[in-house]
Write an enzyme that holds these catalytic residues in place. Structure first.
Site, PDB file in Angstrom:
ATOM      1  N   LYS A 196       0.888  -1.066   0.058  1.00 19.01           N
ATOM      2  CA  LYS A 196       0.228  -0.210  -0.034  1.00 19.01           C
ATOM      3  C   LYS A 196       0.929   1.197  -0.004  1.00 19.01           C
ATOM      4  O   LYS A 196       1.506   1.512   1.023  1.00 19.01           O
ATOM      5  CB  LYS A 196      -0.811   0.102   1.216  1.00 19.01           C
ATOM      6  CG  LYS A 196      -1.702   1.457   1.323  1.00 19.01           C
ATOM      7  CD  LYS A 196      -2.722   1.268   2.426  1.00 19.01           C
ATOM      8  CE  LYS A 196      -3.126   2.741   2.724  1.00 19.01           C
ATOM      9  NZ  LYS A 196      -4.077   2.907   3.963  1.00 19.01           N
TER      10      LYS A 196
ATOM     11  N   GLY B 221      -8.890   9.408   8.906  1.00 14.06           N
ATOM     12  CA  GLY B 221      -9.247   9.627  10.356  1.00 14.06           C
ATOM     13  C   GLY B 221     -10.576  10.550  10.440  1.00 14.06           C
ATOM     14  O   GLY B 221     -10.612  10.778  11.542  1.00 14.06           O
TER      15      GLY B 221
ATOM     16  N   ALA C 294      -9.845   5.356   3.264  1.00 14.49           N
ATOM     17  CA  ALA C 294      -9.599   6.235   4.230  1.00 14.49           C
ATOM     18  C   ALA C 294     -11.000   7.341   4.311  1.00 14.49           C
ATOM     19  O   ALA C 294     -11.580   7.491   3.008  1.00 14.49           O
ATOM     20  CB  ALA C 294      -8.387   7.455   3.725  1.00 14.49           C
ATOM     21  N   GLY C 295     -11.430   7.880   5.383  1.00 17.71           N
ATOM     22  CA  GLY C 295     -12.548   8.635   5.590  1.00 17.71           C
ATOM     23  C   GLY C 295     -13.894   8.123   5.739  1.00 17.71           C
ATOM     24  O   GLY C 295     -14.798   8.790   6.216  1.00 17.71           O
TER      25      GLY C 295
ATOM     26  N   ASN D  65     -10.131   1.936   9.001  1.00 21.09           N
ATOM     27  CA  ASN D  65      -9.501   1.209  10.265  1.00 21.09           C
ATOM     28  C   ASN D  65     -10.165   2.068  11.262  1.00 21.09           C
ATOM     29  O   ASN D  65     -10.474   1.749  12.111  1.00 21.09           O
ATOM     30  CB  ASN D  65      -7.758   1.712   9.958  1.00 21.09           C
ATOM     31  CG  ASN D  65      -7.190   1.238  11.157  1.00 21.09           C
ATOM     32  OD1 ASN D  65      -7.535   0.957  12.176  1.00 21.09           O
ATOM     33  ND2 ASN D  65      -5.860   0.958  11.098  1.00 21.09           N
ATOM     34  N   THR D  66      -9.805   3.461  11.254  1.00 21.07           N
ATOM     35  CA  THR D  66     -10.039   4.292  12.368  1.00 21.07           C
ATOM     36  C   THR D  66     -11.745   4.158  13.044  1.00 21.07           C
ATOM     37  O   THR D  66     -12.021   4.115  14.203  1.00 21.07           O
ATOM     38  CB  THR D  66      -9.926   5.771  12.244  1.00 21.07           C
ATOM     39  OG1 THR D  66      -8.738   5.851  11.584  1.00 21.07           O
ATOM     40  CG2 THR D  66     -10.309   6.512  13.248  1.00 21.07           C
TER      41      THR D  66
END
Lengths: 266, 72, 266, 72, 266, 266, 72, 72
Positions: free
Chosen positions: E96, E157, E184-185, E206-207
């Site tokens: 990645k 995040g 992301a996001g 992830n977050t």
């Protein structure tokens, strides 16, 4: 009055000269917009012998700042040649640098844009890059010598307004020194005002005016909206609230609620 | 001699420099009418006005002669 | 000039008189807004002896149309009594009918609103109902005799703009005969312009101007934005497009792409 | 006789009609100063100016006397 | 089963291994997500002597595909070195590729990204570039040898979801051959489902899971939402309508409207 | 399991029985949705002699909770008669009370709805009112005896999703005791999940499934999305952030930036 | 001889190759504990495991020794 | 005697109560086939099943006979 590049102008609206129903309507619309800066292009003279002369005389009669573009270019090399020709033809070192990376979205090519910017700045141009709202690209363009950045609001001619206000707001926050102009995608006065309320320095548009049923009125509307948005930015917008706040004072309200006949109907 | 002018093949006299070529276009029977206001590129390289006398057109040259036009 | 109720006025912005930092700023802001109609309320005279007289003299000096409101009322009965008092006090049969159904959202109570409207119309009032964007309620208010409807854009004092543009757009389509004014929730000129672009007949606001850092400038901005939006509506907005359309003509573009040195960098 | 005036208990002479009551407020030592411009409700019912002479205040009446104020 | 790069996997959710309250919760959440691919990074061993060994053993016990990232790199050179180290450390040629161009937005640097991609493809890597939604960049990455593109939904995040759905939708339309993964996001299952409904091939997050009050439940929710979105994409979403259409048949409705007592109350 | 009215059920998805390509597909889709509650209507038997018997036998075979509606009614009186007939015909005191106030938007009539609710509650019905997102109306319906409220997401059959999430969010906050179900307007799993993430207790939909190219798959997708949204609500969504936060730890990042050859390319 | 190991200055014997250096870290009194699983860069260049015997550390070398870690 | 049944004019025997009328519909040559499952309204008022024997149809009555149907 505000300063753009090396000049002082009044209006924060930059306007295009294309797509109007007639040269006369173009003139009237540009006047009604109160713009000080108008964009033009370079093309072969048309088959019917029109040599651009009458257009050019008309435009010169408006006595505005001319901003030639490189519309239609697909590479840094093409754009540089076009810019050099524009400088001689229009007698200005201003250039709206437009290098298309995709023919469907008419999206700027960030790579060619940066390459051409470096060369044109070295050759003494004031580069007005038509760019995306990509912060990293914008920072590199500034490092390459741009004072002015012109991120898109939406793809050219779509009239969608600001499709990514988050990115535009961040650009403004992160690049306080740049002259930021939203270029392309504006479809209505509310879009233009919104950009100005965010603290953008100006708005460049063309299609929304030229393709309105009444271009002259729409041009005037756009001019007013840009002024309104700038005034509001300077006046300090109220912060958005999540819950209601009465505007009419509550102090001194008669206490009638205890009357049985005043009971709410629910 | 054949060159390409704004995308179209045209025949012109040999050893013409740009200056002379443009002057020849003021003839009534010229291939195209010379615009009053224009800028020039030869083979995709800009040629400043001051260089017109020094540029000799070659067989197959690609000459672009651009005029002011509407733009957004 | 346009006609609202029984009068001809110039401006399509209606403005409130509350929440300004000082009476002088209020006056200057109202003048700067170019509004022809200003809202007021009725309250007990305040403890410090202020009897509303100076406020009233000041406002009268502006020579505008007065629109008293029934802010703070929670039932039809209260609102009717307040309206009757307002008619005598301000010498006008115009009434902004505001009946709160919820103290947190300051949302209108559709039930009490309809009940009070029927009674006030019967008593000869021109009712300007502060209402929701509920089409069925709006139709019933018109059947009850309202010529004017004032749906909210967002809860009072939030400055959120038009939180349900779909509903507002449908209202305009379905009620072409009504005089439609967005009342409450406007936070920025772009919001006001957006309402006007949809074809609304006017905008009523207060907090966004009164609570700006500089109310006078913001008032001017709002006036310009309302004009811009109306002009644009009348000029005919371009239809939104999903794909890009070049503004600069493509005809006459030099064909430089075949030169090896012109190859795009990608 | 006790009435409530704008939410506060005040004592007033018996059998006063509204007209007389308001005139009495022009005295320097009156409980409140009569505003120059006002409208009146008694017990939450509007009383038009023309009816002031006909309205006799009663013990416990709730009198609201409202003036012009800022509004949104 | 679907094919990503050179492998067949079941789930279209890719999950991160960072920010969990504990290693045990990390394991349970990853299992609950039903993901087949998990991202990891390379770092110095921490001061407390932790050498990554226990983390690594735990992760290996899950028997998933490992996708190392180059998080924290700011240049092509750094990223290339990190990728080479990752290939040896994790025994995979998947990488990645994350090169930050701005420390506040953690935005990818399009220029360094393209440069590093070319080198890594030449060295035999399967590059998963964390990129913007810029179509021109994406096309250049594909020309450079990427089969997979991972445009951001919003900055890392933030949990904002898809801040520019127009751009993402256009990417999908224009690059039908690419394996497109929103990276992301993502903050909520509805965001993940929305991306999949647009035809994206997967979602990496992830977050939103690791920082939920209950990461295990949130991981399960995300897995379900990704499945739901994919199923819906394949099942063919109904086209959005501007006006209402009854679902219950109108044929056979009793005609009671002519009864006086049935008159609508309005 | 959760409690709706007087019963415990598993699924939080309520599904309609109309508009499917065939009875068999209807059955398969309803099964695939895992719904426990299905809506039906009452109509005259159709001209071709179909007496509703086969439909009814098929539906009964699924062994679900039946929720009859009053679709097509325009007045309280009509709706009350229909509800009484439904109670006898379907053997349930549950009624989805739907009274249309406008034939184009199929918007509920708040006035007739409240009137009919009072009467039906008095007659022992469990009223499921199809209502707007108007808080004042919703509070009055609860005062009239509703435990359950079913505000629209968007007009019936439009598939627009939640057109006013602000109003729906406020409803949830202000009415914590109510069983809140978004009814109508859902077009995609992401819409259904979004409603559940806000804390709504359930979602009722029909068209989006019945009109999908593959209703069975779409039904399954909707069931998963409703589960995902509920799980996420219970797991506690991460708060949205305005600025980026790295997911991969920054501690232990190699410091390579001082190497000249590592300088960013910009 | 001084080198920088994961950002910290450490003193190591002269003329050690990487292989030897790493083996020395298995001593109980070594500056750091050698992780079981790691990858190496010297002066920001990756060094494959097979090259450890061939790389002689120089004064001032910057040695990064990275291990698996959580990542997003 | 003429009544309206589900919107269509039909002729039926005089003085029939609802019960009898429905039974008559079981004849093969009846105007319509009686559905197995239905609910009834006469002149827009619901008639419970238990009341069928007590309801005498009148000239011009409007009879609705509804069956289960798909719904959203």
């Amino acid at each position: 009055m505000w300063k753009i590049a090396d000049r002082e102008v009044s209006s924060r609206l930059l306007i295009g000269s294309a797509l109007y129903p007639s040269p006369e309507i173009m003139c009237n619309a540009i006047k009604a917009s109160q713009s000080d800066i108008v964009t033009v292009s370079l093309r072969r003279q048309s088959v019917d012998g029109a040599d651009g002369e009458s257009f050019w005389q008309l435009l010169k009669s408006l006595d505005l700042n001319i901003l030639p573009n490189t519309a239609g270019c697909h590479s840094a090399k093409e754009a540089i040649t076009t810019a050099l020709m524009a400088r001689e033809l229009f007698g200005t070192h201003w250039i709206k640098l437009e290098i298309i990376g995709d023919d469907y979205s008419l999206q700027p090519d960030p790579f060619a844009l940066l390459e051409a910017t470096k060369e044109l700045v070295a050759q003494g141009f004031e580069v007005f890059p038509y760019c995306t709202d990509d912060l990293v690209l914008c920072e590199k363009l500034m490092s390459a010598g741009c004072q002015i950045l012109m991120p898109w609001g939406a793809p050219i001619g779509t009239g969608k307004g600001l499709i990514n206000p988050y990115a535009l707001r961040k650009l403004r926050q992160r690049l306080p020194e740049a002259t930021l102009i939203v270029d392309a995608g504006i479809g209505a006065p509310s879009h233009a005002s919104q950009a100005m309320e965010m603290g953008f320095d100006g708005v460049l548009l063309n299609t929304a005016v030229a393709q309105a049923n009444n271009p002259e009125s729409m041009a005037k509307a756009m001019g007013l909206a840009v002024s309104a948005g700038r005034l509001a930015y300077e006046a300090g917008l109220m912060p958005e609230q999540d819950t209601a706040q009465p505007s009419t004072p509550t102090l001194g309200t008669p206490f009638w609620h205890h009357y049985p006949e005043h009971e709410p109907t629910r | 001699m054949n060159i390409v002018l704004n995308g179209k093949a045209v025949e012109i006299p040999e050893t013409a420099n740009l200056q002379a070529f443009f002057e020849s276009l003021n003839n009534e029977d010229a291939a195209i009418t010379l615009p009053r206001q224009f800028a020039v590129a030869v083979n995709a390289q800009f040629v400043p006005r001051s260089q017109y006398p020094n540029i000799i057109l070659q067989e197959g040259d690609d000459l672009e002669l651009l005029v002011p036009m509407q733009g957004g």
